[in-house]
Motif scaffolding. Structure first.
Motif, PDB file in Angstrom:
ATOM      1  N   LEU A  71     -16.867  36.297   6.984  1.00  0.00           N
ATOM      2  CA  LEU A  71     -16.700  37.304   5.932  1.00  0.00           C
ATOM      3  C   LEU A  71     -17.224  38.678   6.326  1.00  0.00           C
ATOM      4  O   LEU A  71     -16.599  39.703   6.039  1.00  0.00           O
ATOM      5  N   MET A  72     -18.386  38.730   6.979  1.00  0.00           N
ATOM      6  CA  MET A  72     -18.951  40.039   7.330  1.00  0.00           C
ATOM      7  C   MET A  72     -18.017  40.823   8.247  1.00  0.00           C
ATOM      8  O   MET A  72     -17.756  42.009   8.029  1.00  0.00           O
ATOM      9  N   PRO A 178     -20.988  37.916  13.274  1.00  0.00           N
ATOM     10  CA  PRO A 178     -19.824  37.027  13.224  1.00  0.00           C
ATOM     11  C   PRO A 178     -20.205  35.645  12.700  1.00  0.00           C
ATOM     12  O   PRO A 178     -21.241  35.090  13.062  1.00  0.00           O
ATOM     13  N   GLY A 179     -19.366  35.100  11.823  1.00  0.00           N
ATOM     14  CA  GLY A 179     -19.572  33.747  11.320  1.00  0.00           C
ATOM     15  C   GLY A 179     -20.605  33.613  10.222  1.00  0.00           C
ATOM     16  O   GLY A 179     -20.795  32.539   9.665  1.00  0.00           O
ATOM     17  N   GLY A 183     -25.460  34.824   2.107  1.00  0.00           N
ATOM     18  CA  GLY A 183     -26.247  36.029   1.862  1.00  0.00           C
ATOM     19  C   GLY A 183     -25.747  37.241   2.615  1.00  0.00           C
ATOM     20  O   GLY A 183     -26.497  38.195   2.838  1.00  0.00           O
ATOM     21  N   GLU A 184     -24.465  37.241   2.979  1.00  0.00           N
ATOM     22  CA  GLU A 184     -23.935  38.358   3.778  1.00  0.00           C
ATOM     23  C   GLU A 184     -23.969  39.672   2.997  1.00  0.00           C
ATOM     24  O   GLU A 184     -24.098  40.745   3.588  1.00  0.00           O
ATOM     25  N   LEU A 226     -29.180  27.728   6.424  1.00  0.00           N
ATOM     26  CA  LEU A 226     -30.616  28.001   6.331  1.00  0.00           C
ATOM     27  C   LEU A 226     -31.020  29.100   7.308  1.00  0.00           C
ATOM     28  O   LEU A 226     -31.790  30.008   6.969  1.00  0.00           O
ATOM     29  N   ARG A 227     -30.510  29.025   8.522  1.00  0.00           N
ATOM     30  CA  ARG A 227     -30.828  30.063   9.508  1.00  0.00           C
ATOM     31  C   ARG A 227     -30.303  31.415   9.054  1.00  0.00           C
ATOM     32  O   ARG A 227     -30.928  32.456   9.294  1.00  0.00           O
ATOM     33  N   GLU A 228     -29.157  31.413   8.381  1.00  0.00           N
ATOM     34  CA  GLU A 228     -28.608  32.665   7.851  1.00  0.00           C
ATOM     35  C   GLU A 228     -29.484  33.208   6.722  1.00  0.00           C
ATOM     36  O   GLU A 228     -29.689  34.430   6.611  1.00  0.00           O
ATOM     37  N   LEU A 229     -30.016  32.315   5.889  1.00  0.00           N
ATOM     38  CA  LEU A 229     -30.922  32.756   4.823  1.00  0.00           C
ATOM     39  C   LEU A 229     -32.200  33.355   5.406  1.00  0.00           C
ATOM     40  O   LEU A 229     -32.737  34.325   4.867  1.00  0.00           O
TER      41      LEU A 229
END
Length: 320
Positions: A71-72, A178-179, A183-184, A226-229
């Motif tokens: 999405l980003m 990317p990917g 939370g983007e 979780l890593r993205e958060l």
């Protein structure tokens, strides 16, 4: 009013809702629109539906990715190709009220803001239920005041409820991952806000978030998300600290979510990726200031690593 507004719509596996989304945009009371569809290699028939709309509405422009970027990156493709003076983001599984763009455009022009944001409506179609989430205040505010609203959760960081002058994106190298799907909005919203001084807030709903079990917002928490958060929490801390908010103030906002997920997931080692600044929040003085007594005690009792490390430090200090 002849101002061109670019509406940016990422498309990925939303064949069930994309028609409703496009109908709500085509039917806007404000007509001078550039509708940019970015196909992020959707695996369903969503683009067939999009093309049927493009055949009858020349305002629709289609851009295709050659691989799935998330999405980003898809939003970035959209704003890099936008021709409008203003930009509005819409997710392809949501809809807009009929006067959504007209309201936003009038407000940002009347108040000469760097950008403007609004409220939203959460709609559960299967339950015939709607919940409106509106900002506490309406007006024009400083960056610091907007950060305070975000901390107090009286304002959302959603990109889709805002309207941005396209010049905000021109020549800027916003950090884009990317990917990244969890939370983007936080990552881009905070970067944009950091460059602005005069932000408008409308106390009205101009966006319909359609609630479904399979949406990215309601997605099951995995190791990847979780890593993205963690990246989002690190970002929030960085910008709030940069704008002179105290650690106590920041931790009151992010620590309850971190602790909740810590004990509801099987991979607590992911929290090693938290910045050193955020890890300070696990000190006792912050735990009891920023969490409820029950949350704080639960954390202290259950986190054996924290307990042991504190005990060892205490013994070392006592007997050295």
């Amino acid at each position: 009013m002849n101002t061109l507004v670019s509406v940016l719509i990422p498309v990925y596996n939303t064949e069930r809702m994309v028609a409703a989304c496009l109908e709500s945009i085509i039917g806007q009371t404000y007509k001078n629109l550039e509708i940019i569809i970015v196909n992020d290699c959707t695996q369903d028939n969503a683009m067939d539906i999009v093309k049927s709309f493009a055949d009858i509405d020349p305002r629709i422009k289609i851009i295709n990715h050659d691989r799935n970027l998330g999405l980003m990156m898809t939003r970035k493709t959209g704003y890099q190709n936008a021709s409008g003076e203003y930009i509005v983001f819409v997710d392809s599984d949501d809809t807009l009220p009929k006067n959504s763009i007209e309201k936003r455009l009038n407000f940002i022009k009347d108040h000469n803001c760097d950008f403007a944001t609004t409220g939203t409506s959460f709609i559960w179609q299967s339950e015939n239920r709607t919940r409106h989430c509106l900002p506490e205040k309406e007006g024009v505010f400083s960056r610091h005041e907007i950060y305070e609203m975000l901390i107090n959760e009286t304002l959302t960081h959603s990109l889709c409820t805002a309207i941005f002058p396209s010049k905000i994106f021109k020549g800027q190298q916003y950090k884009t991952l990317p990917g990244h799907i969890m939370g983007e909005d936080i990552l881009l919203f905070y970067q944009i806000l950091d460059r602005c001084n005069k932000i408008g807030v409308m106390r009205t709903s101009v966006y319909n978030y359609i609630q479904r079990d399979n949406s990215s917002t309601n997605a099951k928490i995995t190791e990847k998300t979780l890593r993205e958060l963690v990246i989002c929490w690190n970002t929030q801390y960085y910008y709030l600290h940069k704008n002179n908010f105290s650690d106590t103030c920041i931790f009151r906002r992010i620590l309850p979510e971190i602790v909740y997920l810590y004990y509801n997931q099987s991979t607590p080692e992911i929290y090693n990726d938290l910045s050193a600044e955020i890890k300070k929040g696990f000190k006792l003085r912050y735990l009891f200031k920023c969490l409820s007594p029950k949350q704080a005690l639960t954390f202290i009792i259950l986190d054996k690593t924290v307990v042991m490390s504190r005990l060892l430090r205490w013994l070392f200090a006592k007997f050295r």
